[in-house]
Design a protein around this motif. Structure first.
Motif, PDB file in Angstrom:
ATOM      1  N   ILE A  43       0.824  -1.210   0.000  1.00 16.17           N
ATOM      2  CA  ILE A  43       0.000   0.000   0.000  1.00 16.17           C
ATOM      3  C   ILE A  43       0.860   1.264   0.000  1.00 16.17           C
ATOM      4  N   GLY A  44       0.247   2.387  -0.336  1.00 20.45           N
ATOM      5  CA  GLY A  44       0.882   3.695  -0.240  1.00 20.45           C
ATOM      6  C   GLY A  44       2.083   3.850  -1.150  1.00 20.45           C
ATOM      7  N   ILE A  64       9.030  -6.833   7.401  1.00 14.78           N
ATOM      8  CA  ILE A  64       7.763  -6.446   8.019  1.00 14.78           C
ATOM      9  C   ILE A  64       7.599  -7.140   9.375  1.00 14.78           C
ATOM     10  N   PRO A  65       7.108  -6.408  10.369  1.00 15.69           N
ATOM     11  CA  PRO A  65       6.819  -7.049  11.664  1.00 15.69           C
ATOM     12  C   PRO A  65       5.584  -7.945  11.563  1.00 15.69           C
ATOM     13  N   HIS A  66       5.522  -8.963  12.423  1.00 19.43           N
ATOM     14  CA  HIS A  66       4.406  -9.913  12.426  1.00 19.43           C
ATOM     15  C   HIS A  66       3.056  -9.207  12.483  1.00 19.43           C
ATOM     16  N   LYS A  71      -2.145  -8.144   9.275  1.00 15.78           N
ATOM     17  CA  LYS A  71      -3.184  -7.252   8.739  1.00 15.78           C
ATOM     18  C   LYS A  71      -3.246  -7.311   7.214  1.00 15.78           C
ATOM     19  N   GLU A  72      -2.430  -8.183   6.629  1.00 15.60           N
ATOM     20  CA  GLU A  72      -2.420  -8.452   5.191  1.00 15.60           C
ATOM     21  C   GLU A  72      -2.101  -7.217   4.343  1.00 15.60           C
ATOM     22  N   VAL A  73      -1.150  -6.402   4.814  1.00 18.03           N
ATOM     23  CA  VAL A  73      -0.724  -5.263   4.004  1.00 18.03           C
ATOM     24  C   VAL A  73       0.563  -5.569   3.248  1.00 18.03           C
TER      25      VAL A  73
END
Length: 193
Positions: A43-44, A64-66, A71-73
């Protein structure tokens, strides 16, 4: 430089020129054979940089942190996704994997990442080039603040000068190639006898 870490917003913001610059940053990295290390999101501006690099068949490593992965981003098409426990571990892993750092526009998280890595440079913990892309003067208020910190004696000019600035990715990469780290980092002085 083999890989560059990019810090930027998880939102696109309101300026289409900034969105275009994020994508262009990715395409330039991919075209030059420079891998992208970033926060792993789809995203973004983060997603735009990754998409640009991927569209030029470039390497893209997300960290990416867990809790964000749940949150499926995360971007499903990147070369490699590394999952860590904390935001601090994320920055450490990005530092380990990268030969330099670029910040594009973003919010608190982007500024926090940029200022932590430049503080590491000031302390001699990071000897890699650090720069910002400054489209449409986005970072001008921050740069004025840094200049005022020098003026008021809270920041040394040589530490201010560690932060490279350009409006184009090509110009910033040229500066990064020529970057020379500080010879004597802050707080490291001769031993007292």
């Amino acid at each position: 430089m083999k890989r560059i870490a990019v810090f930027c917003g998880s939102s696109e913001g309101s300026d289409p020129k900034i969105v275009k610059l994020a994508y262009t940053t990715g395409t330039v990295l991919g075209t030059k054979g420079i891998g992208l290390v970033y926060g792993g999101a789809k995203i973004g501006l983060m997603g735009k940089v990754a998409d640009g690099t991927l569209d030029k068949n470039g390497e893209v490593i997300g960290v990416i942190p867990h809790f964000l992965k749940r949150k499926e981003v995360f971007h499903p098409k990147i070369t490699e996704l590394i999952t860590v426990d904390t935001m601090h571990e994320r920055k450490l892993k990005m530092h380990e994997l990268s030969d330099g750092f670029i910040a594009l526009p973003g919010g608190y998280g982007t500024l926090e990442e940029l200022f932590e890595i430049i503080t590491w440079g000031q302390l001699g913990l990071n000897q890699k080039p650090m720069g910002i892309l400054n489209p449409n003067g986005f970072f001008e208020p921050m740069l004025q603040l840094l200049d005022n910190m020098v003026l008021k004696g809270f920041l040394k000019q040589e530490n201010r000068d560690m932060l490279l600035v350009d409006n184009s990715i090509e110009g910033l990469l040229r500066q990064m190639q020529q970057y020379q780290p500080l010879a004597i980092p802050k707080w490291i002085e001769k031993e007292q006898t």
